[in-house]
Each structure stands twice: as C-alpha cells, then as structure tokens.
Design a protein around this motif. Structure first.
Motif, PDB file in Angstrom:
ATOM      1  N   THR A   1      46.863  43.086  30.290  1.00 54.29           N
ATOM      2  CA  THR A   1      48.190  43.375  29.739  1.00 54.29           C
ATOM      3  C   THR A   1      48.757  44.730  30.167  1.00 54.29           C
ATOM      4  OG1 THR A   1      47.891  41.896  27.847  1.00 54.29           O
ATOM      5  CG2 THR A   1      49.468  43.693  27.582  1.00 54.29           C
ATOM      6  N   PRO A   2      47.956  45.822  30.211  1.00 51.06           N
ATOM      7  CA  PRO A   2      48.554  47.107  30.637  1.00 51.06           C
ATOM      8  C   PRO A   2      49.102  47.080  32.059  1.00 51.06           C
ATOM      9  CG  PRO A   2      46.438  47.450  29.556  1.00 51.06           C
ATOM     10  CD  PRO A   2      46.553  45.973  29.800  1.00 51.06           C
ATOM     11  N   HIS A   3      48.733  46.074  32.838  1.00 52.75           N
ATOM     12  CA  HIS A   3      49.144  46.040  34.240  1.00 52.75           C
ATOM     13  C   HIS A   3      50.190  44.962  34.499  1.00 52.75           C
ATOM     14  CE1 HIS A   3      45.813  48.721  34.633  1.00 52.75           C
ATOM     15  NE2 HIS A   3      44.929  47.781  34.314  1.00 52.75           N
ATOM     16  N   SER A   4      50.874  44.537  33.449  1.00 55.80           N
ATOM     17  CA  SER A   4      51.927  43.545  33.604  1.00 55.80           C
ATOM     18  C   SER A   4      52.961  44.033  34.619  1.00 55.80           C
ATOM     19  CB  SER A   4      52.610  43.289  32.256  1.00 55.80           C
ATOM     20  OG  SER A   4      53.663  42.362  32.382  1.00 55.80           O
ATOM     21  N   GLY A   5      53.399  43.150  35.497  1.00 58.23           N
ATOM     22  CA  GLY A   5      54.351  43.504  36.541  1.00 58.23           C
ATOM     23  C   GLY A   5      53.694  43.924  37.836  1.00 58.23           C
ATOM     24  N   GLU A   6      52.383  44.187  37.803  1.00 57.14           N
ATOM     25  CA  GLU A   6      51.658  44.581  39.008  1.00 57.14           C
ATOM     26  C   GLU A   6      51.039  43.355  39.670  1.00 57.14           C
ATOM     27  OE1 GLU A   6      48.793  47.577  38.098  1.00 57.14           O
ATOM     28  OE2 GLU A   6      50.206  48.844  37.012  1.00 57.14           O
ATOM     29  N   TRP A   7      50.436  43.602  40.847  1.00 63.55           N
ATOM     30  CA  TRP A   7      49.704  42.565  41.574  1.00 63.55           C
ATOM     31  C   TRP A   7      48.266  43.027  41.758  1.00 63.55           C
ATOM     32  CZ3 TRP A   7      51.808  38.177  44.558  1.00 63.55           C
ATOM     33  CH2 TRP A   7      53.107  37.866  44.181  1.00 63.55           C
ATOM     34  N   LEU A   8      47.352  42.066  41.796  1.00 62.78           N
ATOM     35  CA  LEU A   8      45.949  42.383  42.036  1.00 62.78           C
ATOM     36  C   LEU A   8      45.717  42.462  43.541  1.00 62.78           C
ATOM     37  CD1 LEU A   8      44.064  40.149  39.431  1.00 62.78           C
ATOM     38  CD2 LEU A   8      44.644  42.577  39.264  1.00 62.78           C
ATOM     39  N   VAL A   9      45.274  43.625  44.014  1.00 61.86           N
ATOM     40  CA  VAL A   9      45.076  43.850  45.443  1.00 61.86           C
ATOM     41  C   VAL A   9      43.670  44.389  45.647  1.00 61.86           C
ATOM     42  CG1 VAL A   9      45.867  45.089  47.489  1.00 61.86           C
ATOM     43  CG2 VAL A   9      47.525  44.307  45.790  1.00 61.86           C
ATOM     44  N   ALA A  10      42.914  43.721  46.496  1.00 65.37           N
ATOM     45  CA  ALA A  10      41.528  44.115  46.747  1.00 65.37           C
ATOM     46  C   ALA A  10      41.342  44.473  48.219  1.00 65.37           C
ATOM     47  CB  ALA A  10      40.587  42.973  46.362  1.00 65.37           C
ATOM     48  N   LEU A  11      40.211  45.114  48.499  1.00 66.39           N
ATOM     49  CA  LEU A  11      39.808  45.411  49.876  1.00 66.39           C
ATOM     50  C   LEU A  11      40.907  46.123  50.660  1.00 66.39           C
ATOM     51  CD1 LEU A  11      37.918  42.102  50.675  1.00 66.39           C
ATOM     52  CD2 LEU A  11      36.918  44.345  50.289  1.00 66.39           C
ATOM     53  N   TYR A  12      41.528  47.104  50.011  1.00 68.45           N
ATOM     54  CA  TYR A  12      42.526  47.959  50.655  1.00 68.45           C
ATOM     55  C   TYR A  12      43.673  47.148  51.260  1.00 68.45           C
ATOM     56  CZ  TYR A  12      38.614  51.066  49.994  1.00 68.45           C
ATOM     57  OH  TYR A  12      37.585  51.762  49.437  1.00 68.45           O
ATOM     58  N   GLY A  13      44.003  46.042  50.619  1.00 69.48           N
ATOM     59  CA  GLY A  13      45.144  45.234  51.045  1.00 69.48           C
ATOM     60  C   GLY A  13      44.777  44.008  51.838  1.00 69.48           C
ATOM     61  N   CYS A  14      43.513  43.829  52.165  1.00 72.80           N
ATOM     62  CA  CYS A  14      43.103  42.649  52.928  1.00 72.80           C
ATOM     63  C   CYS A  14      43.025  41.402  52.055  1.00 72.80           C
ATOM     64  CB  CYS A  14      41.757  42.902  53.612  1.00 72.80           C
ATOM     65  SG  CYS A  14      41.882  44.068  54.986  1.00 72.80           S
TER      66      CYS A  14
END
Length: 1015
Positions: A729-742
């Motif tokens: 919930t605190p990250h609503s509006g964000e996207w999950l990004v792993a491996l430095y964008g890969c």
C-alpha cells in the motif's frame, strides 16, 4: 604470383596452392614467418596481387607497436576495407552495429561478441567471391587480435576464405615473448611458410636489380656472407655499394646501413624522423609539427622528402607511417636514454599545451608517452594519463588492456592515498576479468596500506569496494569485519548491533559526506553509485532519480563517459518505477547519448534497453530481434542477463512453452534463482503449488514480492494477503522494478488489487485495478494495460453490481482486440481454473511454519529440522546427501571422500598471514595505534576461526569424509528432535513422517501413497 620475387619460387608455389584451394572450395590459415627484412611482406603482397587478378577480395591490415596501438587494430583495417568493398545493401545485412563500433573506436576487447561479428562478416563476403585476408607484422599484434585470428580460422574452414599472417618468428616464438603462447597454437593449425636467406646467386641477382649493376661473384658472395641473404639487408647494402660505399659498411648490421642512408638526407629531415620515431610507427603531421617545433607546411615539405626516399608513406588524413619499422628503430636507437625520456615528456607537454590536438592521439598512446618519460613527467600527471587510458580501455570492454594501464599507474604513483585507490580499481578490473585470486591479493595489499595510513575515508572506500565483489567464505567474514570497522570509525560504535546491510548503507552515506567536504568528485561518484545500488527496492526510486542526476553531472565534469551512460540509463528506470511518463523522454535521451559513441558497452546498453522498452510497449518482434543481436554479440560475456531479459519478455507475452525452455537454460547456467523464475511462471498460469523459499537479495526482491502477492491472491491465504497488502500500500502508484530495470514486474496497484479481491474487498480491488490501468496507459505500456484490464473485467464480473456486466464485457472486448494485435493470446482466452491447492501444507512465512495434515493445522516457530524436512518433502523418493541438507545455500555439496578441507599449501598460507598479522599487531601496539591493532586482531580472529572449522580433534586436519559424518549426525539429530516435538503438537504428521523419512548419510522422503504438499 609475380615472377619478380627472387629466390621465392617454392614459398610462392605453396601460397599459390592455398589460394587455389580458397578460390575453388575452401580456405584456411597460412603463416609466413622469418626475420625482419626477409621478404615476408613482399611475398604476401605478391599473393594479394595474384588473388585480385583471380577475382578475390583482398583485405589487408598491418599491426602496430602493441605498446601504443588500440586493441584489434589490424582487424579495424580489415573491416574498413571490407566496408569499402561491399555494396551498401550487402553491408546492411551484416551485424553493422558491432562492426561500426569496431570501426569507430577500435575496440580492444577479446570477447566473443566481436570475434563472432567479424568472422560472420568475412564468411558472408566469401559467399559471393573468394576473400583473402592479409595481416602483416603479427609480432606487434595485441593478444586479442591473435585470438580473433584463431577464432576466424577455426570457424571458417569450409568457407572460401584464406587467412594469411606474417610475423617475425625469431621474436614472437622466442621464450618469454608475451605473445608466444598465442602464436604457437596458430602455428599448429596453419600451413607455415618460413622464409630463409637468399642463396649467393640470388643475392647477386637482387643486388643487380637494386643497383642496376651486376656484381662480380666474389662481391655477391661477400654480401651474402655479411647479410645472411636477408633481402632487406642486401638491398640496403646494394644501394650503399652503388653510391660508392664499400659493402663492408653493412657489416655492423642494418642499423649502420640505415644510418648511412639517412645521412644522405638533409639534417632537418633526419631530425624530424627522430621526432617521428618517438611518436611511434604511425604519427600525425600536426603532432609531429608541435613536437619538432616546426610549422606544419615545413613538416609537409620534409615528410615529402622522406617519402621520396621511401622511408615514410602517407596514410591519408594527415597520418604517416615509417616504411619499415627498422627505420624507426634505427632513429630511436640513436637517442640516449635521457634524451628518450625528455622527448617522450615533450610529447606529453605539447599535448597538454594544445588540447585541440588530443583527439588525434589515442588515450593509450598518451599514457605510453607519460610512462616512458619517467621522471621527466610529474608522477601525478603520468598516473592521471594512465588511469584515463585504463578507463578508456574499460569503456571499450578491453579489460586486459585496462589491467595493464592500472598496473603501470600503480607502479608510477607515489602518493599513498592515490596508490590505495589505484589498487582498489585494479582489483575491481581483475575481478571483472575473472582473476579473483590476484584481485584479492591486490585488495589485501590495499587494505594493509589503508590501515597504515589510518584514513577513515579510504577505509570506507576499501570496505565498500570489497563488498561489491560478492565475497564468500573467509573473504566474506573479512569484508564484513572491514565494513563494521569502517562504520565504527565514521559513525561511532552503535548502541546495539546493526545488520550488515544497515552498516553498509550508513557507511556509504558517511563516505559521501566526506567526499563532498573534500570536494573529491571521483570519491563522491564512487560513494553515490554505492548508495544507488544499496538502496534498490520499492519506495527508493525518487532518491535514485536524484542520485542519477548528480552522478551524470559528476560524470560530465570528470569526463567519465561510462558513468554518464549508466546514469542516463538508470534514470529512465527510476522514472518508470515512479509511474512518471517522463521516463520515455529520458529513455530517448539515453539512446541519443549513446548513438555514435563507438563504445561497445554503450552500444550494448542501448540495444538492451531498447529491447526492454520495446517489449513493455508491445513491440515484441522488435524486442526479441534486438535481444537476439545482443545475445549474438555480447551474450556469453553477460552471463545470465540476456536470458533473464528474454524470460521477462516471454512471461509478459504469455509464451509459456518457450518460457519452460528459457527457464531450463537459466537453471543450467549461472542464474542465482531459477526456482523463483519457475515459480513466477507457474503462478502466472494459475498454479500456486510450486513455491519457492525467500527472501532474496535486494535486486531480486521486487520479483519475490510480486510472486508472493500472486500466490496469496490465487490461494486465498487471508493472512498472507493482509500482510502483503500492508507492504504494498505505501507504494501505490509505483511499479515493481527488479535487476536494475531488466525486469519490470508490473504496477503495484495491480498486485494490491488482486489481494483486495482475494480478501473480498471488491470495491477497493476495482479502484486499485482502475488506477493500475490508468498508470499503464500514461506510460504507454500496452501489454500491462491489457493485463490489468483482463483482471479488472474478472473482478467486475464477480462483483456483478448494476452495470458491472456491461463494463466487464466491454473491457473483455478491448482486451481481446489488444491481445490479438500484440500477440498475447493468453489474455484473449478464458482464465484457466486455478490448480487445486493440496490439502497438506508444509510452508514457511517469515519465521513461522504452517503445517497441515490429516485435517489438522498448526503453526510452529522456525527450526533447522523443519527446513530439512521441507527439502525432503519437495523431492519425494529422492536421495539427498546429508551434507547438502547441512548447507543447502551452497552452490554444490562437498565431494565425499578423504581429501583434506584445507591442503598443506592453504594451511601454510594461513600460517604465513597469521605470522604477518602478529608482527603488524605488535608494531601497531608499540606505536600506540590502538584502532589499527584492533582491526588487525579482528582479521587474525577470523583466520583462526577458519582454521578451527577445518580442523578436527587435537588440531588434526579435518577431511571431507569427516564432514560427511558430521553432516549425517547433525541432520539426523535435528530431524529427530523436530519429530519428537511434533509428536505433541501434531501426532498424525509426526507419525507419517516417522514412517516415511529415513536419515543417514543420505536422507529420503518416500510416502507410500500419492501425497501432495503445498510447500
């Protein structure tokens, strides 16, 4: 082949035979060897003329002094010639990105990516007509060029491609020569033509042709005796003889002949050639003019005289080369050592005074002059140029070359602090080259010097550098102690113990403050990158955006192109993670920044980023094509990263059959968490039975969070859904990004919406999913927008409030149209029914295990025995060694047997280091350096702990067989202890496991019936 070759009928016939084979069917590798001036170049030139007459393409490259030439220089010339020869449409069909990078900056990498691109280009050209590649003066080649020659010879045997190389065998094959180990394997694969001296009658014929006068037999015999029949020496002697000099002038050697020949030129020409000799075999007229202190027009006149004397040749664009390297050597040898140093220093000073000339000189060449100038150039300036050359080599992915520059910089550096930083940088590049053992020797020396200097910021730099090299075992313990010591020095001893991650993060922050206070841009850049990588994870994108902005400014200020590219790339990643549409503008800015850079790593980064963004925007065909190019050019050097990105593309596209093969490749390779990828693939298909144990490192943590959310929503685990919803919930509006964008794992609101739906909060779920779809639309990420709308339609259908059915139907129609256009058929199909979740459960959440069997469910705290049982239940019927259960996190279990854990060499090294530490501790204590003594004592304790672990009773060497027995006892004891405790809390489960689990050197779970577990 020309009949004008004297005394070369047999070698010429041998080359003609190889040319015949290449023209008719297939080629091979021919090496022409011999001493300097023996006629190698003349012979291969004749072969080239013959090949042209027979319709073959002839591509030539000449090697240059390896101390100053960039990597792959002869191949740069070959590819340039190939580009001129090929029609534009044929050139366009080749891997032009890689070949253009080679042409633009002359990359020095010896990696597969360039080998394959050049070899493929030559093979493609050979399909239309025979191709002859001539590489002259291979004794000056860089190691990477020789490896490329061997690669091309090995992989083009059945092509109409003839590879011809010429080199001085007396030099390149001599023991101790740096290229000997690369040349000899080439000789084993090649047809070798070795040229020897001319016979006396042939010497007479050559003298007659050169001088225009036939010598008498006695004179020809004398010249043959004095020259050994070397054609170059004979020609020089014949010219001197024709001018009236006696042939005895040749006796001291060719340098005397050259000195006499040069003496016939005006003094200004010879002086100019001496300056040119200092510059190298090739030189630019403007640089020569500055060094000689002569106007450019006058230099042009003098060079014209030298060219007329066939001492130099014009290469075009203001560049010249000595006609034969012995000419340059003769002029260079005339200089006294002090004069050599002075002239090399003059080159450095001239370039410093005229910055506009710098682009005319390779960074490696400037570094060579600074190094050879010795004390004539300030050590700090020499180090600066050597480091610039090292970074330039790294930017060209020429890590071996970079190592050489760093070594020379370390040799020349005098300031202790500078030596520490150079050693840390050298160790980092050695690690990148795969030479971990030498890297750690360099690191240890750097740390020892840091402790002597008692410098807080240097201690932090050393600790952070070592932490980024993924140390293991004793090195991990040593690095951890170093991190703690550095943290205490900068931040003070904490009131309570901190996690190593917390220590590292705080240390980076403190080090950045010191760098700012000291206005040290290089140090600040290092610490900011360390912080950027350390904080990676949800909720940090805004700070990482600010960091990349500052890092880009620092990179431009320090001329660090590599870090400027990295900062630009990671900024668009940070913007996308925040759901900010400006990511696309930043991505395009990054592409523009790298376009035409000519740097292999920049070309690779731009191509990989383009593949990622293309997939995110639904252009899957383009994404896979770009990824194929990345893989063909750089794949083997990037480890698992290319397949990881491909896996992400396939998962987003829903190509589940291809995903299985991709995951299998990753599992067979060096990917650290193929089980996470397999579980994510399964849960995306509605199968939550395949679970994985977390947590994971910060760069994989967003993928782990995504998996947990999907699995919890799929199984309806209310406790897990509530916990994960609180985390997301605190990250609503964000996207999950792993491996430095890969890996882009979707909008946070998508996964939060699925959790809300699983909890029965349908209104909240619809609100979150609607927000996720809007975010995907703003970012123009069509595949994710379709994915979210498919989920939203399902929730609307389930809620079935007034108007929901119509809205769900409309969304479904939109999704099907998008899925058809994008090539995502899995979204158009009805959602698959979730796989049945097994009634039995043996699963850990954080530090609590949920155990369900025979209708009874309990929760128990974590224990090692439960972890052992979890592994056994996950592989029913499989024998699992106790040593693997004892250390399941290890990559491989120790091989059973009687070999010692530490051999005598290792123990000797440990004892030597302990003795050294004892001496250092005594010295530090005597000098009152208590903190240094404490640091050294911590390292001593860590080494002693390692020795204790490797020793048995009474200090006897512990053997691997002893390890197996220890594992058998430990694992058996903890499994039995766990089963005893379960007998009270869950007797049915305890009874089942007591009858189906066997322990010993190997352990096994063998249920009598088909019992499935949710693990």
């Amino acid at each position: 082949m020309t009949a004008a070759l004297i005394g070369r009928a047999h070698p010429a016939a041998a080359l003609r035979t190889e040319l015949d084979r290449a023209v008719a069917s297939h080629g091979g590798l021919v090496l022409v060897t011999g001493e300097a001036g023996i006629g190698k170049t003349t012979l291969v030139t004749g072969l080239a003329e013959d090949a042209r007459r027979r319709g073959a393409w002839v591509l030539a490259g000449t090697c240059w002094d390896s101390d100053s030439a960039p990597g792959y220089w002869p191949w740069v010339q070959v590819v340039r010639a190939l580009r001129r020869a090929l029609p534009e449409e044929e050139w366009a069909r080749l891997d032009t990105a890689t070949l253009s990078a080679l042409l633009g900056e002359s990359p020095g990498s010896d990696g597969f990516r360039l080998h394959d691109a050049v070899t493929t280009a030559l093979a493609a050209a050979a399909h239309d007509r025979p191709v002859v590649v001539v590489l002259d003066d291979l004794h000056w080649a860089d190691a990477a060029s020789l490896r490329l020659l061997e690669f091309a010879a090995r992989h083009t045997w059945f092509e109409r491609l003839l590879l011809v190389g010429a080199y001085r065998d007396v030099e390149a094959e001599a023991p101790g020569h740096p290229l000997r180990e690369l040349v000899l394997p080439l000789v084993a694969k090649a047809t070798t033509v070795t040229l020897t001296g001319l016979a006396p009658s042939e010497v007479a014929e050559l003298m007659s042709r050169t001088a225009g006068t036939e010598p008498d037999p006695a004179l020809a015999a004398e010249v043959h005796l004095r020259t050994g029949g070397n054609p170059f020496f004979v020609e020089q002697t014949a010219r001197l003889w024709h001018s009236g000099s006696p042939v005895s002038a040749v006796a001291p050697g060719v340098r005397d002949a050259l000195r006499r020949r040069l003496s016939l030129l005006p003094a200004p020409v010879t002086r100019l050639l001496t300056d040119a000799a200092v510059l190298g075999r090739e030189f630019h007229r403007r640089i020569l003019a500055v060094l000689a202190g002569v106007p450019v027009p006058e230099v042009d006149q003098l060079l014209a005289r030298a060219a007329a004397a066939r001492l130099v040749t014009a290469l075009g664009e203001g560049r010249f080369a000595f006609a034969h390297d012995l000419v340059r050597e003769a002029r260079y040898a005339e200089l006294e050592p002090a004069e050599v140093r002075r002239r090399h220093a003059a080159v450095v000073h001239a370039l410093d005074a005229a910055p506009d000339l710098a682009p005319l000189v390779f960074a490696a060449d400037r570094a060579r002059h600074a190094y050879l100038a010795g004390a004539e150039v300030e050590p700090a300036r020499a180090v600066e140029l050597l480091v610039a050359a090292a970074r330039d080599a790294s930017a060209r992915l020429a890590n071996d070359e970079s190592v050489g520059h760093y070594r020379r910089a370390l040799e020349r550096a005098t300031e202790p602090r500078r030596r520490v930083v150079l050693a840390l940088d050298l160790g980092t590049v050695l690690t990148r080259c795969g030479d971990g053992e030498e890297a750690w020797r360099v690191f240890e020396e750097a740390v020892a010097l840091v402790r002597e200097l008692d410098d807080d910021s240097l201690l932090a730099r050393a600790a952070l550098t070592l932490s980024r090299t993924a140390p293991t075992g004793a090195r991990l313990a040593w690095t951890s102690d170093l991190l703690v010591a550095a943290h205490e020095r900068l931040a003070g001893k904490p009131a309570e113990p901190l996690s190593l991650d917390r220590v590292t993060l705080e240390l980076a922050a403190r080090a950045a403050v010191l760098a700012r206070d000291g206005e040290d841009d290089q140090e600040l850049s290092f610490t900011l990158w360390a912080r950027h990588d350390l904080i990676w994870g949800p909720g940090t994108a805004r700070e990482r955006e600010r960091l990349t902005d500052e890092l880009a400014v620092l990179a431009r200020r320090t001329g660090d192109r590599e870090n400027e590219f990295f900062a630009s790339s990671l900024k668009w990643v940070a913007l996308l993670e925040q759901g900010d549409p400006r990511y696309l503008e930043q991505y395009r800015s990054f592409q523009g920044l790298t376009a035409g850079s000519g740097l292999p790593f920049a070309e690779f980064a731009a191509l990989l980023d383009r593949s990622i963004v293309s997939a995110l925007r639904g252009r899957f065909a383009e994404a896979h094509a770009d990824l194929d190019r990345v893989e063909a050019t750089y794949g083997r050097e990037l480890g698992y990263m290319v397949d990881q990105v491909r896996w992400s593309h396939l998962l987003l596209q829903g190509r589940f059959d291809d995903l299985a093969a991709c995951t299998a490749r990753l599992a067979a390779g060096d990917h650290p968490h193929p089980d996470l990828l397999a579980a994510l693939t399964a849960v995306r298909q509605g199968d939550a039975t395949r679970t994985v144990m977390g947590p994971f490192s910060r760069e994989f943590a967003p993928m782990w969070l995504r998996y947990q959310a999907q699995a919890a929503a799929l199984t309806g685990d209310r406790e897990a859904c509530s916990r994960l919803l609180t985390e997301l919930t605190p990250h609503s509006g964000e996207w999950l990004v792993a491996l430095y964008g890969c890996e882009i794992s979707g909008p946070v609101d998508l996964w939060a919406g699925l959790l809300e739906a699983a909890l029965g909060h349908q209104d909240a779920a619809i609100s979150r999913l609607t927000a996720a779809a809007a975010s995907a639309d703003r970012l123009r990420l069509r595949p994710w927008a379709a994915e979210v709308r498919a989920r939203l339609a399902a929730v609307l259908s389930e809620r079935n409030a007034p108007g929901d059915a119509d809205r769900a139907a409309a969304l479904t129609a939109v999704v099907r149209a998008e899925a058809s256009e994008l090539g995502m058929p899995h979204l158009a199909a009805p959602p698959a029914a979730p796989a049945a979740v097994p009634a039995n459960e043996f699963r850990r959440t954080d530090e609590v295990w949920t155990l369900r069997f025979a209708g009874r469910e309990i929760r128990v705290p974590d224990a090692k025995g439960l972890r052992d049982l979890h592994i056994l239940l996950g592989s029913p019927g499989t024998e699992i060694p106790a040593v693997r259960l004892l250390a399941p996190e290890a990559d491989t279990a120790p091989t059973l047997g009687g070999d010692p854990v530490l051999d005598e060499t290792a123990k000797s090294a440990y004892r030597h280091r302990l003795d050294h530490l004892d001496t250092r501790i005594d010295e530090a204590a005597a000098l009152g350096k208590d903190s240094l003594a404490a640091d050294l004592d911590r390292e001593r304790e860590a080494l002693l702990a390692e020795l204790r672990r490797a020793a048995g009773l009474g200090g006897r060497t512990r053997r691997l067989g002893d390890e197996a027995e220890r594992a058998r006892k430990a694992v058996t004891a903890r499994i039995r202890d766990t089963l005893r405790k379960l007998a009270d809390s869950h007797p049915e489960l305890a009874k089942h496991l007591n009858t189906t689990v066997t322990t010993g050197s190997s352990c096994r779970y063998a249920p009598g019936a088909d019992i499935r577990w949710r693990l």
